[in-house]
Design an enzyme around this catalytic site. Structure first.
Site, mmCIF file in Angstrom:
data_model
loop_
_atom_site.group_PDB
_atom_site.id
_atom_site.type_symbol
_atom_site.label_atom_id
_atom_site.label_comp_id
_atom_site.label_asym_id
_atom_site.label_seq_id
_atom_site.Cartn_x
_atom_site.Cartn_y
_atom_site.Cartn_z
ATOM 1 C CE1 TYR A 149 -3.646 2.503 0.081
ATOM 2 C CE2 TYR A 149 -2.534 3.398 2.013
ATOM 3 C CZ TYR A 149 -3.496 3.518 1.015
ATOM 4 O OH TYR A 149 -4.285 4.638 0.938
ATOM 5 C CE LYS A 198 -3.383 5.627 -2.133
ATOM 6 N NZ LYS A 198 -4.280 6.396 -3.013
HETATM 7 P P1 NDP Z 1 -13.655 3.840 -0.031
HETATM 8 O O1 NDP Z 1 -13.433 2.376 0.055
HETATM 9 O O2 NDP Z 1 -14.793 4.433 0.707
HETATM 10 O O3 NDP Z 1 -13.765 4.278 -1.575
HETATM 11 C C1 NDP Z 1 -12.978 3.688 -2.572
HETATM 12 C C2 NDP Z 1 -13.566 3.990 -3.932
HETATM 13 O O4 NDP Z 1 -12.701 3.439 -4.929
HETATM 14 C C3 NDP Z 1 -14.936 3.370 -4.118
HETATM 15 O O5 NDP Z 1 -15.788 4.261 -4.790
HETATM 16 C C4 NDP Z 1 -14.654 2.166 -5.009
HETATM 17 O O6 NDP Z 1 -15.759 1.922 -5.869
HETATM 18 C C5 NDP Z 1 -13.461 2.670 -5.834
HETATM 19 N N1 NDP Z 1 -12.688 1.541 -6.349
HETATM 20 C C6 NDP Z 1 -11.927 0.663 -5.639
HETATM 21 N N2 NDP Z 1 -11.439 -0.286 -6.452
HETATM 22 C C7 NDP Z 1 -11.896 -0.005 -7.708
HETATM 23 C C8 NDP Z 1 -11.742 -0.628 -8.970
HETATM 24 N N3 NDP Z 1 -11.009 -1.745 -9.135
HETATM 25 N N4 NDP Z 1 -12.362 -0.078 -10.047
HETATM 26 C C9 NDP Z 1 -13.099 1.042 -9.902
HETATM 27 N N5 NDP Z 1 -13.283 1.691 -8.738
HETATM 28 C C10 NDP Z 1 -12.687 1.165 -7.647
HETATM 29 O O7 NDP Z 1 -12.267 4.483 0.456
HETATM 30 P P2 NDP Z 1 -11.762 5.999 0.534
HETATM 31 O O8 NDP Z 1 -12.791 6.942 0.109
HETATM 32 O O9 NDP Z 1 -11.147 6.160 1.866
HETATM 33 O O10 NDP Z 1 -10.566 5.933 -0.518
HETATM 34 C C11 NDP Z 1 -10.472 6.792 -1.648
HETATM 35 C C12 NDP Z 1 -9.016 7.067 -1.927
HETATM 36 O O11 NDP Z 1 -8.439 7.735 -0.804
HETATM 37 C C13 NDP Z 1 -8.156 5.813 -2.153
HETATM 38 O O12 NDP Z 1 -7.253 6.078 -3.195
HETATM 39 C C14 NDP Z 1 -7.408 5.665 -0.822
HETATM 40 O O13 NDP Z 1 -6.190 5.005 -0.984
HETATM 41 C C15 NDP Z 1 -7.224 7.121 -0.446
HETATM 42 N N6 NDP Z 1 -6.952 7.375 0.949
HETATM 43 C C16 NDP Z 1 -7.799 6.945 1.930
HETATM 44 C C17 NDP Z 1 -7.518 7.201 3.259
HETATM 45 C C18 NDP Z 1 -8.346 6.698 4.378
HETATM 46 O O14 NDP Z 1 -7.847 6.662 5.526
HETATM 47 N N7 NDP Z 1 -9.600 6.327 4.161
HETATM 48 C C19 NDP Z 1 -6.341 8.013 3.613
HETATM 49 C C20 NDP Z 1 -5.509 8.390 2.509
HETATM 50 C C21 NDP Z 1 -5.832 8.117 1.223
HETATM 51 P P3 NDP Z 1 -16.393 0.468 -6.166
HETATM 52 O O15 NDP Z 1 -16.165 -0.386 -4.950
HETATM 53 O O16 NDP Z 1 -17.834 0.748 -6.465
HETATM 54 O O17 NDP Z 1 -15.645 -0.010 -7.366
HETATM 55 C C1 8X3 Z 2 -4.740 5.594 4.240
HETATM 56 C C2 8X3 Z 2 -4.124 6.077 5.518
HETATM 57 O O1 8X3 Z 2 -2.569 5.403 7.432
HETATM 58 O O2 8X3 Z 2 -4.059 3.709 6.558
HETATM 59 O O3 8X3 Z 2 -4.008 5.974 3.136
HETATM 60 O O4 8X3 Z 2 -2.160 4.402 5.285
HETATM 61 S S1 8X3 Z 2 -3.192 4.834 6.219
#
Ligand code: NDP
Ligand code: 8X3
Length: 255
Positions: A155, A159
């Site tokens: 992961y 990133k």
């Molecule tokens: P969620 O799981 O709530 O949202 C993830 C989204 O990505 C969903 O809409 C999902 O849609 C889509 N997705 C995942 N895999 C696929 C795929 N193979 N094809 C198309 N769409 C896909 O998580 P977050 O909102 O937290 O995450 C969004 C972004 O933020 C990610 O890149 C994550 O790494 C990043 N992030 C999150 C953090 C956290 O702590 N939550 C912190 C830092 C960054 P569906 O399942 O319908 O395909």
């Molecule tokens: C998501 C935040 O701390 O789980 O990107 O990596 S952490």
């Protein structure tokens, strides 16, 4: 704050939940037309109905797996409108196992989605932005792209890759008016941890226990702010954590 976004067309990947969904709501509120993607078609049509009832904007949706390059190509071929803002948000973490124990399928899912999916969409959308000399690509990175932690070998690598991709994309588009930015959040409570722990809700809840995490809206506000800067201003990266978090592993929790 001055609204420079009204009437823009915004493509958001991963808009079916979490940060992508909040971005959809906030950009619709700002008067942007939206194209929303994700795999869950039912959620996309629900979200589209809700947002079109609430705001006078056009909403298009496309359900496909961003890991499928042909599906991405077919999707981009269907686009009628020029994309003004691309929010590369779709992504996930799978597992917290150490490198000597982790699951190969989990690794593939993260690399194929977070790195290759983001690259594919950028490759397909950026040529028109370059030709029009206008546009903004905003990548959702992570604090995991700035600091590697145990249990996050792939992961964190994905990133870190998003950070490198953002910087190279900015440099590849040097001399054009296309902007390239990144937002790098720490702990945000979304479906992220449920997916990371393969559906174990109790384990997912324990990540945020007693520590007041960021919300998806907190991040969407920063994405909106980044997009809403004047055309000569390019925010490279915003690193944002909850006040109770100081690094990946320094998280203060109330008893
Ligand atoms: P969620 O799981 O709530 O949202 C993830 C989204 O990505 C969903 O809409 C999902 O849609 C889509 N997705 C995942 N895999 C696929 C795929 N193979 N094809 C198309 N769409 C896909 O998580 P977050 O909102 O937290 O995450 C969004 C972004 O933020 C990610 O890149 C994550 O790494 C990043 N992030 C999150 C953090 C956290 O702590 N939550 C912190 C830092 C960054 P569906 O399942 O319908 O395909
Ligand atoms: C998501 C935040 O701390 O789980 O990107 O990596 S952490």
């Amino acid at each position: 704050m001055k609204n420079r976004l009204k009437g823009k067309t915004v493509l958001i990947t991963g808009a079916t939940s979490g940060i992508g969904l909040s971005c959809a709501e906030q950009f619709a509120k700002a008067g942007c037309d939206l194209i929303l993607t994700g795999r869950r078609e039912d959620r996309l049509s629900e979200i589209s109905d809700q947002l079109s009832d609430k705001f006078e904007v056009l909403i298009g949706t496309a359900a496909f797996d961003i890991r499928d390059r042909n599906a991405c190509k077919q999707f981009v071929e269907t686009l009628d409108d020029d994309i003004d803002i691309l929010i590369n948000n779709a992504g996930l973490a799978r597992g917290t196992d150490p490198v000597f124990d982790a699951d190969f399928d989990d690794w593939d899912a993260m690399i194929d989605t977070n790195v290759k999916g983001l690259l594919t969409i950028t490759r397909l959308i950026s040529p028109k932005m370059k030709a029009r000399n206008s546009g903004h690509i905003i990548n959702i990175g992570s604090t995991a792209g700035h600091e590697a932690y145990p249990g996050g070998v792939v992961y964190c690598a994905t990133k870190h890759a998003v950070k490198a991709i953002t910087e190279s994309t900015k440099k590849d588009l040097h001399g054009t008016k296309v902007r390239v930015s990144m937002v790098s959040p720490g702990l945000v409570e979304t479906e992220f941890s449920v997916i990371r722990f393969h559906g174990d809700k109790d384990k997912a809840d324990s990540v945020y226990k007693g520590m007041d995490p960021l919300t998806a809206d907190d991040i969407a506000e920063i994405v909106l702010f980044t997009a809403n800067r004047p055309e000569h201003v390019n925010i490279m990266d915003t690193i944002v954590m909850p006040v109770n978090q100081s690094s990946a592993q320094m998280v203060h929790r109330d008893e």
